[in-house]
Write a protein that holds these residues in place. Structure first.
Motif, mmCIF file in Angstrom:
data_model
loop_
_atom_site.group_PDB
_atom_site.id
_atom_site.type_symbol
_atom_site.label_atom_id
_atom_site.label_comp_id
_atom_site.label_asym_id
_atom_site.label_seq_id
_atom_site.Cartn_x
_atom_site.Cartn_y
_atom_site.Cartn_z
ATOM 1 N N ARG A 342 25.275 58.385 27.968
ATOM 2 C CA ARG A 342 25.997 59.176 26.409
ATOM 3 C C ARG A 342 27.337 57.786 27.239
ATOM 4 O O ARG A 342 28.183 58.407 26.207
ATOM 5 N N THR A 343 27.789 57.628 28.558
ATOM 6 C CA THR A 343 28.837 56.935 28.713
ATOM 7 C C THR A 343 29.354 55.950 28.198
ATOM 8 O O THR A 343 30.608 55.332 28.156
ATOM 9 N N LEU A 344 27.866 55.345 27.820
ATOM 10 C CA LEU A 344 27.863 53.922 27.286
ATOM 11 C C LEU A 344 28.213 53.651 26.094
ATOM 12 O O LEU A 344 30.091 53.048 25.707
ATOM 13 N N GLU A 345 27.817 55.087 25.271
ATOM 14 C CA GLU A 345 28.293 54.893 23.817
ATOM 15 C C GLU A 345 30.089 55.827 23.705
ATOM 16 O O GLU A 345 30.943 55.572 22.700
ATOM 17 N N HIS A 346 29.897 56.654 24.880
ATOM 18 C CA HIS A 346 31.180 56.873 25.153
ATOM 19 C C HIS A 346 32.559 55.973 24.957
ATOM 20 O O HIS A 346 33.590 56.335 24.162
ATOM 21 N N GLY A 347 32.183 54.521 25.752
ATOM 22 C CA GLY A 347 33.874 53.675 26.092
ATOM 23 C C GLY A 347 33.481 53.256 24.639
ATOM 24 O O GLY A 347 34.671 52.753 24.204
ATOM 25 N N GLY A 353 36.989 53.709 18.163
ATOM 26 C CA GLY A 353 37.963 54.604 17.606
ATOM 27 C C GLY A 353 36.849 55.371 16.611
ATOM 28 O O GLY A 353 37.188 55.612 15.490
ATOM 29 N N GLN A 354 35.281 54.817 16.614
ATOM 30 C CA GLN A 354 34.659 54.780 15.890
ATOM 31 C C GLN A 354 32.901 55.868 16.657
ATOM 32 O O GLN A 354 33.198 55.444 17.944
ATOM 33 N N ARG A 355 32.383 56.456 15.953
ATOM 34 C CA ARG A 355 31.786 57.259 16.748
ATOM 35 C C ARG A 355 30.634 56.437 16.479
ATOM 36 O O ARG A 355 30.361 55.827 15.138
ATOM 37 N N GLY A 356 28.697 56.768 16.373
ATOM 38 C CA GLY A 356 27.884 56.468 16.998
ATOM 39 C C GLY A 356 27.724 54.955 16.845
ATOM 40 O O GLY A 356 26.476 54.170 16.018
ATOM 41 N N ARG A 357 28.611 54.486 17.740
ATOM 42 C CA ARG A 357 28.164 52.599 17.761
ATOM 43 C C ARG A 357 26.391 52.355 18.331
ATOM 44 O O ARG A 357 26.262 51.363 18.303
#
Length: 452
Positions: A342-347, A353-357
């Motif tokens: 999740r830290t990968l996604e949070h970065g 500025g987008q969710r769900g990368r």
């Protein structure tokens, strides 16, 4: 033949198991023979003699980048302001204290922490080869053999990445603190690597220990040495390198060679599908294109990159370009596959500025099959017939996971929720305790007492 029965597990809709296009099925039974899964059944009850694994089963995680001795630094480098380079000085002081005996004890504890956290495989980026003054140990490969014994004790699959480290910076010799990392030249390293491979092949099971190669960085390996490696490195082993972790590395490479670090590797034919580039934080669009066209793997270490203030790497852009993303714990500020996911996604979210990368499925793939090219041992691609029986089981009812959809545990679970870990068909950890070695906290406490 033995069996494991999982209360639930991640399986494909057609009944086979895997991370891609998977759903959580209940009553999943795995038959195991010779450390591999011989059959998978869903919607069934356990049979007599089965080991019951309550929780949700997933393929075990693969740690694609580790420096075991960096675990010494956890919680010890935050007392004053500083950057990567001041952290590095503290790391060198820790490296100077290592002996084969102390390293085996420490690495056993670190690998045990990995196992109870859900990892079944690790790629150990190893460069502390010699005595502090740079002379070899009387026992050939003493440090390397200490790490292999540590991995076997912990029951984790080890890819030992023997590292070429010749320079203290572009155009600079190794410093006294780096003397134990080096070899006379690239050919001397190749000869030592060949000797190590033969030694490991003779004395350790190939399904548990394999040898790979690493180049420390373009700072640590001069261009002439890169040419030698490109010509003579055996083609059947993985190759890793720290790449563009710091902007200072890019600037020095551009000044010396007229290209970025990725461009320098491409110049000498070292970008390929077997290459794992670690960090790859500061890349140009052309670097991303080169890595993608080569089909290389990029190993992101999100908790370390955050801890060291390295920056946020272009993970989504790399994946879209054709790069495989894998995950590692590097300096072990955290040892937790779910936190790395999740830290990968949070970065990515913070940078864009987008969710769900990255979807939860993509994150799980990065923590498991993403390391395919990074490892020299078998790995847990899925819980399917013929695969190695490596799995972790997660509690769906903890204070963190209660109410979460198991397919989205990447955004709620932690290593504390891992209730069981199976490696090669053997239950090796249960509720945070190693079956043979006990609590990793005790092992770590005892090992770390020997370091200042």
């Amino acid at each position: 033949m033995s069996g494991f029965w999982c209360e639930a597990a991640l399986v494909n809709a057609d009944g086979g198991s895997g991370a891609g296009g998977a759903v959580v099925a209940t009553g999943v039974r795995l038959e195991v023979q010779g450390g591999r899964i011989s059959s998978v059944s869903t919607g069934v009850r356990p049979e007599t003699g089965d080991q019951i694994l309550n929780g949700v089963g997933f393929p075990a995680a693969a740690n694609a980048h580790s420096h075991a001795f960096h675990r010494i630094l956890r919680g010890r480098t935050h007392g004053a302001r500083g950057d990567f380079w001041t952290w590095r000085e503290q790391m060198y002081r820790s490296a100077a204290e290592l002996t084969p005996e102390k390293y085996e004890k420490l690495a056993t504890a670190v690998f045990t922490e990995m196992v109870v956290s859900g990892f079944s495989s690790v790629a150990e980026f190893h460069y502390v080869h010699h005595q502090p003054d740079g002379t070899p140990y009387p026992e050939a490969h003493a440090m390397e053999l200490a790490l292999t014994r540590a991995a076997l004790a912990a029951g984790i699959r080890l890819t030992l990445l023997d590292t070429l480290y010749l320079a203290g910076g572009i155009g600079a010799p190794l410093s006294p603190e780096q003397a134990r990392f080096g070899d006379a030249d690239a050919q001397a390293w190749l000869d030592r690597l060949a000797s190590l491979r033969a030694k490991v092949a003779q004395g350790f099971p190939p399904e548990m220990v394999g040898v790979g190669a690493a180049l420390h960085s373009v700072r640590g390996v001069p261009e002439e040495a890169l040419k030698t490696v490109a010509r003579h490195l055996p083609a059947d082993i993985p190759l890793h390198i720290h790449l563009s972790e710091q902007t200072a590395e890019n600037e020095a490479c551009l000044q010396a060679y007229g290209v970025t670090p990725a461009g320098l590797l491409a110049r000498h034919g070292l970008l390929s599908a077997r290459l794992s580039a670690v960090h790859a934080t500061h890349l140009t669009p052309e670097d991303i294109r080169l890595l993608g066209n080569a089909g290389s793997t990029v190993v992101m270490c999100p908790s370390t990159e955050a801890d060291l203030a390295d920056g946020i790497g272009p993970a989504r852009a790399l994946s879209d370009a054709g790069v495989t993303i894998a995950l590692g714990t590097d300096q072990h500020a955290v040892i937790d596959p779910w936190v790395e996911m999740r830290t990968l996604e949070h970065g990515e979210r913070l940078g864009s500025g987008q969710r769900g990368r990255f979807s939860p499925q993509e994150l799980l793939q990065a923590a498991t099959i993403g390391a395919t090219a990074s490892l020299a041992t078998p790995f847990a691609t899925a819980l399917e017939e013929g695969a190695v029986c490596d799995l972790m089981v997660v509690d769906p009812g903890s204070v963190r996971t209660a109410g979460s959809r198991p397919e989205q545990f990447a955004f709620s679970a932690t290593a504390s929720d891992v209730t069981a870990v199976v490696i090669a068909g053997e239950l090796v950890a249960s509720h945070g305790v190693h079956v043979r070695l006990g609590a990793p906290g005790r092992l770590l406490t005892e090992a770390l007492k020997e370091f200042s």
